[in-house]
Design a protein around this motif. Structure first.
Motif, PDB file in Angstrom:
ATOM      1  N   ASN A  53      10.569  45.979 -21.184  1.00  0.00           N
ATOM      2  CA  ASN A  53      10.005  46.295 -19.836  1.00  0.00           C
ATOM      3  C   ASN A  53       9.229  45.608 -19.243  1.00  0.00           C
ATOM      4  OD1 ASN A  53      11.369  48.611 -21.186  1.00  0.00           O
ATOM      5  ND2 ASN A  53      10.083  50.068 -20.027  1.00  0.00           N
ATOM      6  N   ASN A  76      17.251  44.065 -21.392  1.00  0.00           N
ATOM      7  CA  ASN A  76      16.432  45.306 -21.989  1.00  0.00           C
ATOM      8  C   ASN A  76      17.367  46.051 -22.833  1.00  0.00           C
ATOM      9  OD1 ASN A  76      14.356  46.864 -22.346  1.00  0.00           O
ATOM     10  ND2 ASN A  76      13.761  47.272 -20.396  1.00  0.00           N
ATOM     11  N   ASP A  78      16.669  49.519 -22.434  1.00  0.00           N
ATOM     12  CA  ASP A  78      16.305  50.600 -21.379  1.00  0.00           C
ATOM     13  C   ASP A  78      17.124  50.383 -20.205  1.00  0.00           C
ATOM     14  OD1 ASP A  78      15.063  52.117 -19.756  1.00  0.00           O
ATOM     15  OD2 ASP A  78      13.020  52.081 -20.653  1.00  0.00           O
TER      16      ASP A  78
HETATM   17 MG   LIG Z   1      10.696  49.453 -23.135  1.00  0.00          MG
END
Ligand SMILES: [Mg+2]
Ligand SMILES: Nc1nc2c(ncn2[C@@H]2O[C@H](COP(=O)(O)OP(=O)(O)OP(=O)(O)O)[C@@H](O)[C@H]2O)c(=O)[nH]1
Length: 380
Positions: A53, A76, A78
């Motif tokens: 992030n 990432n 995510d």
């Molecule tokens: Mg993260």
């Protein structure tokens, strides 16, 4: 180097960073991004890879403020976070391990996710010459993926420069992981530059943590741009890629320091540049360095040389320095100095002091802007 000490140099640094913080936008930093870069004309390809992030947020910022001379890749685990990131290429990795939800603070998941995506990452690296690898250390994805990616970069023959931040003291559980990440990166990157989030808070006290993160992103992005800015078209004294390599290759821990001041007070410029408020490093230990002086036509070569000499005197006795000077008419009677030092002793007493508790930290604050996906690539 403490915020409570009110020397003029520190006041200047404080106000420099306060400006960024209060404006929340480019503010004074914008001037640092102007100028033309040689890599557009000499086919020097530069890529910045953001991991996790924090790393992706830095890439988002670099993509939005950069000159376009640095290609960007955000990696990432995510999915949601990646959706909001603006980058030339975005890579969602480790979906089988993390289900697109992040690595939950486990660097092993980050590491495995990166290993399973090696082919896609290599494709983006291609025949790039210089790769910046950026992450906020202490979480799972950034800490785990960055060393894997650094190794790939080196295998593919590019220079690997890590730019990482270490966690705030309040994020105690993350300190230990961050230290491990640093050690791995030191063995996989040519040079690793470590920015300490805590020093940012010392210099801009009372800054909300989300704001502090975005200031750090800005500083990391600015550091990459400034370093690439050494390949200038308007050079009086040229720094070429070979010079650059001698400083960065196997440089271990390094620092990028930037300062600006009036041409008639070179000592002050040198002090202001070398007393970087965010890098915990012992300058006098540096054995290799690169200095880029930018001034207007008013600047003489002698004046630039005085600054370079002032820098080398503060480095280790056997230090070697490569320097360049370039003209930017917009500088007027000001001079800007960018110093990259390598082979530094990294001072990390703070991190050791706080590596004790298991308290989890707050998760990342997303950048507020929502960036549409069109034009960006999202690959699984
Ligand atoms: Mg993260
Ligand atoms: N520069 C910067 N640092 C951040 C930001 N958000 C968090 N950090 C720092 O980066 C460290 C790692 O956090 P994240 O980037 O959220 O972690 P991650 O790499 O995504 O790892 P997982 O979420 O566990 O998969 C934190 O401990 C913070 O110190 C950010 O937006 N910018």
């Amino acid at each position: 180097m403490k915020g409570s000490n009110d020397s003029p140099i520190e006041d200047q640094q404080k106000s420099f960073f306060s400006d960024i913080a209060t404006e929340g936008s480019l503010g004074k930093l914008e001037s640092l991004f102007t100028g033309t870069y040689k890599n557009g004309t000499t086919n020097l390809d530069v890529l910045a890879i953001g991991c996790g992030n924090a790393g992706s947020n830095t890439i988002h910022r670099l993509t939005n403020i950069g000159t376009g001379n640095i290609e960007t890749l955000a990696v990432n685990t995510d999915r949601e976070h990646l959706k909001h990131v603006n980058a030339d290429t975005k890579l969602l990795i480790g979906t089988d391990l993390a289900q697109g939800m992040g690595a939950a603070g486990d660097p092993d998941i980050g590491k495995q996710a990166a290993q399973s995506a090696e082919e896609s990452i290599k494709q983006v690296i291609g025949d790039t010459d210089i790769v910046f690898i950026t992450a906020g250390l202490g979480g799972g994805t950034g800490t785990g993926t960055a060393p894997v990616i650094a190794e790939l970069v080196s295998e593919m023959g590019a220079l690997a420069i890590g730019l990482v931040s270490t966690p705030f003291n309040v994020e105690q559980a993350r300190q230990h992981k961050a230290q491990e990440g640093i050690e791995q990166l030191r063995s996989k990157c040519d040079t690793v530059i470590i920015f300490d989030n805590n020093l940012l808070l010392e210099y801009i006290p009372n800054l909300p943590i989300g704001k502090a993160f975005s200031v750090m992103d800005q500083i990391l992005a600015e550091s990459m741009e400034s370093l690439i800015g050494t390949f200038s078209e308007n050079a009086l004294v040229d720094i070429d890629f070979g010079d650059f390599k001698t400083v960065v290759q196997r440089g271990d821990v390094g620092g990028i320091l930037i300062g600006e001041g009036s041409l008639d007070n070179p000592e002050h410029i040198i002090e202001q540049t070398l007393q970087h408020p965010l890098i915990n490093a012992d300058i006098s230990s540096a054995s290799k360095g690169l200095v880029q002086i930018t001034g207007s036509e008013q600047m003489s070569l002698n004046e630039a040389e005085d600054i370079v000499e002032g820098v080398i005197h503060r480095m280790s006795d056997d230090a070697s320095l490569i320097w360049g000077a370039q003209i930017d008419p917009k500088m007027g009677d000001k001079v800007r100095v960018m110093v990259m030092l390598t082979d530094l002793n990294y001072v990390n007493e703070k991190s050791l002091t706080y590596a004790t508790s298991d308290e989890p930290s707050e998760d990342v604050e997303l950048l507020s802007e929502s960036i549409p996906l069109e034009g960006n690539e999202l690959r699984a």
